[in-house]
Design a protein around this motif. Sequence first.
Motif, PDB file in Angstrom:
ATOM      1  N   ALA A  53       0.829  -1.202   0.000  1.00  0.00           N
ATOM      2  CA  ALA A  53       0.000   0.000   0.000  1.00  0.00           C
ATOM      3  C   ALA A  53       0.865   1.256   0.000  1.00  0.00           C
ATOM      4  N   LEU A  54       1.910   1.273   0.811  1.00  0.00           N
ATOM      5  CA  LEU A  54       2.797   2.442   0.870  1.00  0.00           C
ATOM      6  C   LEU A  54       3.559   2.652  -0.439  1.00  0.00           C
ATOM      7  N   ALA A  55       3.821   1.578  -1.180  1.00  0.00           N
ATOM      8  CA  ALA A  55       4.534   1.697  -2.452  1.00  0.00           C
ATOM      9  C   ALA A  55       3.709   2.467  -3.484  1.00  0.00           C
ATOM     10  N   PHE A  56       2.382   2.507  -3.329  1.00  0.00           N
ATOM     11  CA  PHE A  56       1.523   3.245  -4.251  1.00  0.00           C
ATOM     12  C   PHE A  56       1.483   4.747  -3.949  1.00  0.00           C
ATOM     13  N   LEU A  57       1.978   5.179  -2.791  1.00  0.00           N
ATOM     14  CA  LEU A  57       1.959   6.583  -2.407  1.00  0.00           C
ATOM     15  C   LEU A  57       2.713   7.436  -3.436  1.00  0.00           C
ATOM     16  N   GLY A  58       2.050   8.479  -3.930  1.00  0.00           N
ATOM     17  CA  GLY A  58       2.648   9.363  -4.919  1.00  0.00           C
ATOM     18  C   GLY A  58       2.523   8.881  -6.354  1.00  0.00           C
ATOM     19  N   ARG A 114     -11.314   3.342 -12.599  1.00  0.00           N
ATOM     20  CA  ARG A 114     -11.043   4.749 -12.323  1.00  0.00           C
ATOM     21  C   ARG A 114      -9.538   4.977 -12.293  1.00  0.00           C
ATOM     22  N   CYS A 115      -9.148   6.198 -12.648  1.00  0.00           N
ATOM     23  CA  CYS A 115      -7.745   6.593 -12.609  1.00  0.00           C
ATOM     24  C   CYS A 115      -7.586   7.632 -11.498  1.00  0.00           C
ATOM     25  N   TYR A 116      -6.626   7.397 -10.602  1.00  0.00           N
ATOM     26  CA  TYR A 116      -6.435   8.268  -9.444  1.00  0.00           C
ATOM     27  C   TYR A 116      -4.952   8.562  -9.219  1.00  0.00           C
ATOM     28  N   HIS A 117      -4.703   9.656  -8.531  1.00  0.00           N
ATOM     29  CA  HIS A 117      -3.384   9.946  -7.960  1.00  0.00           C
ATOM     30  C   HIS A 117      -3.494   9.572  -6.479  1.00  0.00           C
ATOM     31  N   ILE A 118      -2.595   8.731  -5.994  1.00  0.00           N
ATOM     32  CA  ILE A 118      -2.581   8.347  -4.585  1.00  0.00           C
ATOM     33  C   ILE A 118      -1.787   9.403  -3.822  1.00  0.00           C
ATOM     34  N   HIS A 147     -10.007  -0.859   8.889  1.00  0.00           N
ATOM     35  CA  HIS A 147     -10.133  -0.675   7.447  1.00  0.00           C
ATOM     36  C   HIS A 147      -9.143   0.358   6.929  1.00  0.00           C
ATOM     37  N   GLY A 148      -8.194  -0.105   6.102  1.00  0.00           N
ATOM     38  CA  GLY A 148      -7.243   0.816   5.492  1.00  0.00           C
ATOM     39  C   GLY A 148      -7.827   1.422   4.235  1.00  0.00           C
ATOM     40  N   TYR A 149      -7.295   2.582   3.849  1.00  0.00           N
ATOM     41  CA  TYR A 149      -7.763   3.218   2.620  1.00  0.00           C
ATOM     42  C   TYR A 149      -6.693   4.140   2.050  1.00  0.00           C
ATOM     43  N   PHE A 150      -6.869   4.459   0.769  1.00  0.00           N
ATOM     44  CA  PHE A 150      -6.038   5.439   0.096  1.00  0.00           C
ATOM     45  C   PHE A 150      -6.753   6.778   0.113  1.00  0.00           C
ATOM     46  N   LEU A 151      -6.005   7.852   0.247  1.00  0.00           N
ATOM     47  CA  LEU A 151      -6.503   9.194  -0.030  1.00  0.00           C
ATOM     48  C   LEU A 151      -6.125   9.458  -1.480  1.00  0.00           C
ATOM     49  N   ILE A 152      -7.116   9.764  -2.289  1.00  0.00           N
ATOM     50  CA  ILE A 152      -6.881   9.879  -3.727  1.00  0.00           C
ATOM     51  C   ILE A 152      -7.392  11.208  -4.258  1.00  0.00           C
ATOM     52  N   LEU A 175     -10.272  12.264  -1.723  1.00  0.00           N
ATOM     53  CA  LEU A 175     -11.357  11.340  -1.420  1.00  0.00           C
ATOM     54  C   LEU A 175     -10.758  10.058  -0.855  1.00  0.00           C
ATOM     55  N   GLU A 176     -11.604   9.184  -0.314  1.00  0.00           N
ATOM     56  CA  GLU A 176     -11.148   7.917   0.247  1.00  0.00           C
ATOM     57  C   GLU A 176     -11.570   6.766  -0.651  1.00  0.00           C
ATOM     58  N   VAL A 177     -10.642   5.837  -0.872  1.00  0.00           N
ATOM     59  CA  VAL A 177     -10.957   4.572  -1.530  1.00  0.00           C
ATOM     60  C   VAL A 177     -10.450   3.478  -0.596  1.00  0.00           C
ATOM     61  N   TYR A 178     -11.400   2.758   0.001  1.00  0.00           N
ATOM     62  CA  TYR A 178     -11.059   1.717   0.963  1.00  0.00           C
ATOM     63  C   TYR A 178     -10.468   0.500   0.256  1.00  0.00           C
ATOM     64  N   PHE A 179      -9.473  -0.114   0.893  1.00  0.00           N
ATOM     65  CA  PHE A 179      -8.799  -1.266   0.320  1.00  0.00           C
ATOM     66  C   PHE A 179      -9.785  -2.375  -0.044  1.00  0.00           C
ATOM     67  N   ASP A 180     -10.817  -2.565   0.770  1.00  0.00           N
ATOM     68  CA  ASP A 180     -11.739  -3.684   0.517  1.00  0.00           C
ATOM     69  C   ASP A 180     -12.656  -3.448  -0.690  1.00  0.00           C
ATOM     70  N   SER A 181     -12.664  -2.242  -1.261  1.00  0.00           N
ATOM     71  CA  SER A 181     -13.454  -1.998  -2.469  1.00  0.00           C
ATOM     72  C   SER A 181     -12.592  -2.083  -3.736  1.00  0.00           C
ATOM     73  N   ILE A 182     -11.306  -2.365  -3.575  1.00  0.00           N
ATOM     74  CA  ILE A 182     -10.399  -2.470  -4.726  1.00  0.00           C
ATOM     75  C   ILE A 182     -10.335  -3.920  -5.185  1.00  0.00           C
ATOM     76  N   ASN A 183     -10.661  -4.137  -6.454  1.00  0.00           N
ATOM     77  CA  ASN A 183     -10.574  -5.468  -7.043  1.00  0.00           C
ATOM     78  C   ASN A 183      -9.212  -5.671  -7.705  1.00  0.00           C
TER      79      ASN A 183
END
Length: 115
Positions: free
Chosen positions: A13-18, A36-40, A53-58, A69-77
């Motif tokens: 998860a931290l590797a996706f930061l930035g 969807r396309c996002y910037h983490i 519940h972990g999530y990304f701020l995107i 916005l928040e995208v929770y890890f459990d909603s990522i396929n």
Amino acid sequence: MSKPPFQLDPATALAFLGQTVLVELRWDGDDEMLWRCYHIVGVVLPVPGIFEHGYFLIMPFDGSEDLPLEVYFDSINAIQTIRDRHAPGKLLERLPLPQLIQAQAAPTQGERHHA
């Protein structure tokens, strides 16, 4: 046999930061998948017993939001880092879309449209 649920460990998860990513989202009880396309811009990791519940701020790729916005890890396929700035368009061109959406105006000079 169903696909096992997508899991993000803290290091991954931290590797996706930035990074700019293409994400396939799904929700329980909903069969439709959304791309969807996002910037983490941030990561909130789960803490057992405190916050499960972990999530990304995107930030959406299209700049449609002023605040993350928040995208929770459990909603990522599925999630994939984008290195080529044209990659989201290339991928989205290949996704099956309804006939009405695929209809486009004739290409202008210097522009090509593919079927």
